[in-house]
Scaffold this motif. Structure first.
Motif, mmCIF file in Angstrom:
data_model
loop_
_atom_site.group_PDB
_atom_site.id
_atom_site.type_symbol
_atom_site.label_atom_id
_atom_site.label_comp_id
_atom_site.label_asym_id
_atom_site.label_seq_id
_atom_site.Cartn_x
_atom_site.Cartn_y
_atom_site.Cartn_z
ATOM 1 N N GLY A 74 1.130 -0.365 -0.210
ATOM 2 C CA GLY A 74 0.071 0.057 -0.171
ATOM 3 C C GLY A 74 1.053 1.531 -0.150
ATOM 4 N N ALA A 75 0.118 2.696 0.139
ATOM 5 C CA ALA A 75 0.469 3.998 -0.358
ATOM 6 C C ALA A 75 1.437 4.330 0.713
ATOM 7 N N LEU A 76 1.235 3.944 1.970
ATOM 8 C CA LEU A 76 1.628 4.415 3.256
ATOM 9 C C LEU A 76 2.589 2.897 3.765
ATOM 10 N N ASN A 77 2.582 2.390 4.233
ATOM 11 C CA ASN A 77 3.534 1.686 4.758
ATOM 12 C C ASN A 77 4.755 1.299 3.557
ATOM 13 N N GLY A 78 4.167 1.154 2.462
ATOM 14 C CA GLY A 78 5.236 0.846 0.897
ATOM 15 C C GLY A 78 6.085 2.109 1.112
ATOM 16 N N ALA A 79 5.423 2.839 1.486
ATOM 17 C CA ALA A 79 6.526 4.551 1.493
ATOM 18 C C ALA A 79 7.778 4.343 2.786
ATOM 19 N N THR A 80 6.621 4.100 3.384
ATOM 20 C CA THR A 80 7.212 3.670 4.752
ATOM 21 C C THR A 80 8.845 2.280 4.936
ATOM 22 N N ALA A 81 8.600 1.778 3.855
ATOM 23 C CA ALA A 81 9.632 0.761 3.516
ATOM 24 C C ALA A 81 10.956 0.752 2.567
ATOM 25 N N ASP A 82 10.434 2.194 1.602
ATOM 26 C CA ASP A 82 11.522 2.640 0.921
ATOM 27 C C ASP A 82 12.263 4.159 1.809
ATOM 28 N N HIS A 83 11.637 4.097 2.281
ATOM 29 C CA HIS A 83 12.184 5.286 2.902
ATOM 30 C C HIS A 83 13.491 4.148 4.180
ATOM 31 N N LEU A 84 13.476 3.385 4.550
ATOM 32 C CA LEU A 84 14.254 2.176 5.218
ATOM 33 C C LEU A 84 15.151 1.919 5.140
ATOM 34 N N LEU A 85 14.547 1.252 3.546
ATOM 35 C CA LEU A 85 15.892 1.251 2.675
ATOM 36 C C LEU A 85 17.011 1.773 2.530
ATOM 37 N N GLN A 86 17.013 3.301 2.795
ATOM 38 C CA GLN A 86 17.475 3.956 2.306
ATOM 39 C C GLN A 86 19.064 3.725 3.724
ATOM 40 N N HIS A 87 18.606 3.267 4.508
ATOM 41 C CA HIS A 87 18.993 3.292 5.674
ATOM 42 C C HIS A 87 19.376 2.443 5.763
ATOM 43 N N ALA B 92 5.190 8.675 6.408
ATOM 44 C CA ALA B 92 5.377 7.437 6.268
ATOM 45 C C ALA B 92 6.732 7.309 6.390
ATOM 46 N N GLU B 93 7.370 8.854 6.281
ATOM 47 C CA GLU B 93 8.495 8.869 6.153
ATOM 48 C C GLU B 93 8.958 9.206 7.927
ATOM 49 N N ALA B 94 7.770 9.743 8.860
ATOM 50 C CA ALA B 94 8.271 9.478 10.224
ATOM 51 C C ALA B 94 8.046 8.223 10.625
ATOM 52 N N ALA B 95 7.463 8.194 10.032
ATOM 53 C CA ALA B 95 7.446 6.212 10.760
ATOM 54 C C ALA B 95 8.746 5.461 10.146
ATOM 55 N N ALA B 96 9.459 5.673 9.135
ATOM 56 C CA ALA B 96 10.644 5.018 9.257
ATOM 57 C C ALA B 96 11.382 5.518 10.158
ATOM 58 N N ALA B 97 11.491 6.800 10.269
ATOM 59 C CA ALA B 97 12.426 7.690 11.870
ATOM 60 C C ALA B 97 11.820 7.406 12.961
ATOM 61 N N ILE B 98 11.009 6.174 13.367
ATOM 62 C CA ILE B 98 10.442 6.194 14.415
ATOM 63 C C ILE B 98 11.243 4.674 14.789
ATOM 64 N N LEU B 99 11.063 3.941 13.357
ATOM 65 C CA LEU B 99 11.641 2.757 13.097
ATOM 66 C C LEU B 99 13.090 2.515 13.384
ATOM 67 N N LEU B 100 13.763 3.491 12.900
ATOM 68 C CA LEU B 100 14.939 3.380 12.911
ATOM 69 C C LEU B 100 15.982 4.300 14.812
ATOM 70 N N SER B 101 14.931 4.746 15.011
ATOM 71 C CA SER B 101 15.650 4.989 16.308
ATOM 72 C C SER B 101 15.128 3.597 17.917
ATOM 73 N N ASP B 102 14.774 2.941 17.011
ATOM 74 C CA ASP B 102 14.944 1.456 18.077
ATOM 75 C C ASP B 102 14.345 2.048 19.442
ATOM 76 N N GLY B 103 13.021 2.217 19.662
ATOM 77 C CA GLY B 103 12.411 2.390 20.818
ATOM 78 C C GLY B 103 12.365 3.535 21.455
ATOM 79 N N ALA B 104 12.762 4.355 20.494
ATOM 80 C CA ALA B 104 12.418 5.748 21.485
ATOM 81 C C ALA B 104 11.273 6.546 21.621
#
Length: 283
Positions: free
Chosen positions: A9-22, A176-188
């Motif tokens: 889907g559009a939301l979590n698909g974009a989150t996945a794309d942002h995660l793959l940049q990191h 979506a981008e913010a969700a990726a940032a939160i996932l990358l914060s690992d529990g912050a």
């Protein structure tokens, strides 16, 4: 490992794309009901697993090994969304997922006239009781919805609504981008977090903005609910959909979408997109 549901889907698909940049593809797994729809992720080397909220037996293997699991809220038009979310949360807990993140919505409350608000609130209660660390992403109302909630104002010069209230229109791309940032914060970020644009304009204010971006005069007309429903029926809008949208307007009028929070901009490291951007976008 981060596992994401709804990545087709559009939301979590974009989150996945942002995660793959990191992250490397080996650090990400996507779960979908139909694995053929996730071919673009498989081509990148991301593991694709089959899992369906409506098939609880498919979920433990789909979520196994997740340090963090991002659950998209169900959009099944015929499903019991809270029951479907319960299936996912229980499966995640059963395989020892480290943290569950859930795409919720601003205004999650049992008395929200907009029906998804009660669903999101009930799901957050399930998360709070599941014994797993959790984060609920309370996204502001998605700004692309203005393309249909504001009606055909480009043709008519009128935004007609059954009552007016402030809404923190928030770009889905930013959420979506913010969700990726939160996932990358690992529990912050723990518990419910609010992700909104910095302003919450009313439809009357949006009409002024629409006038500016279109170069023509656009006005806001506040109708009685019966008059608005009759206009929707005349326009061919199904009764169920009109009632659903009316719930949104009642919730906006009651202030459920009025709050704003600076967290989204802090996570993005820039100013979030605005309602003006959404109105200026091609229809």
């Amino acid at each position: 490992m981060i596992i994401i549901t709804g990545a087709t889907g559009a939301l979590n698909g974009a989150t996945a794309d942002h995660l793959l940049q990191h992250l490397s593809p080996s650090e990400l797994v996507v779960v979908t009901r139909d694995v053929s729809r996730a071919a673009r992720f498989a081509a990148l080397g991301v593991e694709v697993r089959q899992g369906d909220y409506a098939d609880p037996g498919s979920l433990p293997a789909a979520y196994d090994g997740a340090d963090q699991l991002l659950l998209v809220s169900s959009s099944d038009p015929a499903g019991d969304h809270v029951a479907l979310h319960r299936n996912a949360i229980e499966a995640a807990a059963s395989v020892g997922v480290g943290r569950i993140l859930y795409t919720s919505h601003q205004g999650a409350a049992p008395d929200n006239p907009f029906l998804p608000g009660a669903t999101h609130f009930a799901t957050e209660q399930l998360l709070a009781d599941c014994g797993v660390a959790w984060t609920s992403l309370r996204n502001g109302f998605y700004a692309h919805s203005l393309q249909w909630l504001a009606g055909p104002w480009r043709e008519t010069g009128v935004i007609a609504v059954p009552g007016d209230g402030p809404v923190s229109w928030t770009a889905r791309e930013d959420a979506a981008e913010a969700a990726a940032a939160i996932l990358l914060s690992d529990g912050a970020h723990d518990g419910a977090v609010t992700l909104t644009a910095p302003a919450a304009p009313t439809f009357a204010e949006l009409a002024d903005t629409a006038s500016e971006v279109s170069g023509r005069t656009v006005t806001c007309r506040v109708l009685g609910e019966d008059e608005w429903l009759a206009a929707q029926a005349e326009a061919g809008v199904p009764e169920q959909m009109a009632g659903f949208v009316l719930g949104f307007h009642r919730a906006a009028r009651a202030g459920f979408f009025a709050g704003t929070d600076p967290l989204l901009g802090e996570l993005l490291g820039r100013a979030p997109r605005t309602a003006r951007d959404a109105l200026a976008a091609p229809a």
